[in-house]
Design a protein around this motif. Structure first.
Motif, mmCIF file in Angstrom:
data_model
loop_
_atom_site.group_PDB
_atom_site.id
_atom_site.type_symbol
_atom_site.label_atom_id
_atom_site.label_comp_id
_atom_site.label_asym_id
_atom_site.label_seq_id
_atom_site.Cartn_x
_atom_site.Cartn_y
_atom_site.Cartn_z
ATOM 1 N N TRP A 26 0.811 -1.223 0.000
ATOM 2 C CA TRP A 26 0.000 0.000 0.000
ATOM 3 C C TRP A 26 0.839 1.265 0.000
ATOM 4 O O TRP A 26 0.302 2.362 -0.074
ATOM 5 C CB TRP A 26 -0.951 0.004 1.189
ATOM 6 C CG TRP A 26 -1.914 -1.124 1.117
ATOM 7 C CD1 TRP A 26 -1.922 -2.261 1.875
ATOM 8 C CD2 TRP A 26 -3.012 -1.259 0.203
ATOM 9 N NE1 TRP A 26 -2.944 -3.089 1.488
ATOM 10 C CE2 TRP A 26 -3.632 -2.501 0.473
ATOM 11 C CE3 TRP A 26 -3.521 -0.456 -0.817
ATOM 12 C CZ2 TRP A 26 -4.747 -2.949 -0.235
ATOM 13 C CZ3 TRP A 26 -4.627 -0.897 -1.535
ATOM 14 C CH2 TRP A 26 -5.224 -2.121 -1.230
ATOM 15 N N VAL A 31 0.440 1.929 -6.695
ATOM 16 C CA VAL A 31 -0.778 1.503 -5.998
ATOM 17 C C VAL A 31 -1.504 2.714 -5.426
ATOM 18 O O VAL A 31 -2.734 2.835 -5.543
ATOM 19 C CB VAL A 31 -0.444 0.493 -4.882
ATOM 20 C CG1 VAL A 31 -1.695 0.153 -4.069
ATOM 21 C CG2 VAL A 31 0.154 -0.773 -5.470
ATOM 22 N N THR A 34 -3.192 4.670 -8.307
ATOM 23 C CA THR A 34 -4.382 3.998 -8.835
ATOM 24 C C THR A 34 -5.551 4.087 -7.865
ATOM 25 O O THR A 34 -6.685 4.390 -8.260
ATOM 26 C CB THR A 34 -4.062 2.521 -9.133
ATOM 27 O OG1 THR A 34 -2.974 2.445 -10.063
ATOM 28 C CG2 THR A 34 -5.277 1.820 -9.716
ATOM 29 N N CYS A 35 -5.285 3.827 -6.586
ATOM 30 C CA CYS A 35 -6.348 3.884 -5.573
ATOM 31 C C CYS A 35 -6.918 5.294 -5.466
ATOM 32 O O CYS A 35 -8.140 5.473 -5.369
ATOM 33 C CB CYS A 35 -5.812 3.424 -4.222
ATOM 34 S SG CYS A 35 -5.466 1.656 -4.122
ATOM 35 N N TRP A 36 -6.040 6.282 -5.489
ATOM 36 C CA TRP A 36 -6.510 7.669 -5.362
ATOM 37 C C TRP A 36 -7.402 8.032 -6.543
ATOM 38 O O TRP A 36 -8.471 8.621 -6.366
ATOM 39 C CB TRP A 36 -5.325 8.621 -5.291
ATOM 40 C CG TRP A 36 -5.735 10.052 -5.097
ATOM 41 C CD1 TRP A 36 -5.972 10.686 -3.915
ATOM 42 C CD2 TRP A 36 -5.992 11.023 -6.131
ATOM 43 N NE1 TRP A 36 -6.348 11.991 -4.148
ATOM 44 C CE2 TRP A 36 -6.372 12.219 -5.486
ATOM 45 C CE3 TRP A 36 -5.924 10.977 -7.513
ATOM 46 C CZ2 TRP A 36 -6.678 13.363 -6.200
ATOM 47 C CZ3 TRP A 36 -6.234 12.125 -8.225
ATOM 48 C CH2 TRP A 36 -6.609 13.301 -7.567
ATOM 49 N N LEU A 39 -10.888 6.077 -6.320
ATOM 50 C CA LEU A 39 -11.739 6.588 -5.241
ATOM 51 C C LEU A 39 -12.201 8.006 -5.522
ATOM 52 O O LEU A 39 -13.370 8.357 -5.301
ATOM 53 C CB LEU A 39 -10.979 6.536 -3.910
ATOM 54 C CG LEU A 39 -10.778 5.147 -3.299
ATOM 55 C CD1 LEU A 39 -9.840 5.237 -2.088
ATOM 56 C CD2 LEU A 39 -12.105 4.535 -2.884
ATOM 57 N N MET A 153 -3.348 9.171 2.174
ATOM 58 C CA MET A 153 -2.452 8.250 1.474
ATOM 59 C C MET A 153 -1.013 8.741 1.485
ATOM 60 O O MET A 153 -0.073 7.965 1.678
ATOM 61 C CB MET A 153 -2.934 8.060 0.036
ATOM 62 C CG MET A 153 -4.214 7.256 -0.083
ATOM 63 S SD MET A 153 -4.673 6.956 -1.819
ATOM 64 C CE MET A 153 -6.030 5.800 -1.601
#
Length: 217
Positions: A26, A31, A34-36, A39, A153
């Motif tokens: 994480w 990663v 992409t997650c940011w 979301l 993050m």
């Protein structure tokens, strides 16, 4: 005569490597990016649709008008570039400050250039269809969840210039609703400048202030 007090280079490297710990999944920049993005886009999209329906025919225009599609694609690429630079700026030594500024300019310049062109040759016929009364407030409010998510993050990384990382994050967070407003609000280029793009400065300043406090090491 050899200096017995000096450690063997290979032995020193082996000892240093043995002390290294793997980077958490994480904490990997790819990663986090992409997650940011996922979301943030889903959150802003949901907030936008919950507030009001998008401009009638916007998706058809996106697939049938090349200049309009180019505006949207270039802006989306700018967002991706900007958030990449944000994550890199949170990694010590990954990007020099001068390079961060250059990437920031390059991420915005193509979209702004197309909008300047649009003042003379608009991609779409100017229309009041889909007008949102408080679109500038929407841009500012809808940028807050991406900004908050991003700050959480980025605390997993080690930004040396928290204010700079926060400002980049704020710009990227504001660009998402600004871009979606081109699909959901009326299409008038001068209106886009004053009500969709100008409000992005607010989350940028908020990000700089928050980053200076929350991302300090």
């Amino acid at each position: 005569m050899t200096d017995r007090s000096r450690p063997d280079p290979e032995e020193l490297i082996d000892r240093l490597a043995a002390d290294l710990t793997p980077v958490s999944f994480w904490q990997r920049p790819s990663v986090l990016l992409t997650c940011w993005l996922l979301l943030s886009v889903l959150t802003v999209l949901g907030m936008s649709l919950a507030h009001a329906a998008w401009r009638p025919g916007a998706l058809v225009q996106l697939t049938t008008v090349p200049q309009f599609a180019l505006e949207i694609l270039v802006a989306a690429a700018g967002i991706c570039t900007l958030i990449w630079a944000t994550v890199q700026s949170a990694l010590p030594g990954a990007l020099r400050p001068s390079r961060v500024v250059l990437i920031f300019v390059l991420s915005w310049a193509p979209w702004l250039a197309l909008l300047v062109l649009g003042l003379y040759e608009p991609a779409l016929t100017p229309s009041m269809a889909g007008k949102r009364e408080d679109c500038y407030l929407e841009v500012m409010v809808e940028s807050l969840p991406p900004l908050f998510i991003g700050l959480l993050m980025l605390r997993r990384l080690y930004p040396l210039r928290g204010w700079q990382t926060g400002a980049l994050l704020g710009f990227a967070s504001g660009m998402i609703p600004a871009l979606l407003m081109q699909l959901s609000c009326m299409y008038l280029v001068d209106h886009a400048w004053t009500h969709h793009l100008a409000p992005v400065l607010v989350p940028a300043l908020m990000g700089a202030a928050a980053g200076g406090r929350l991302l300090r090491r």
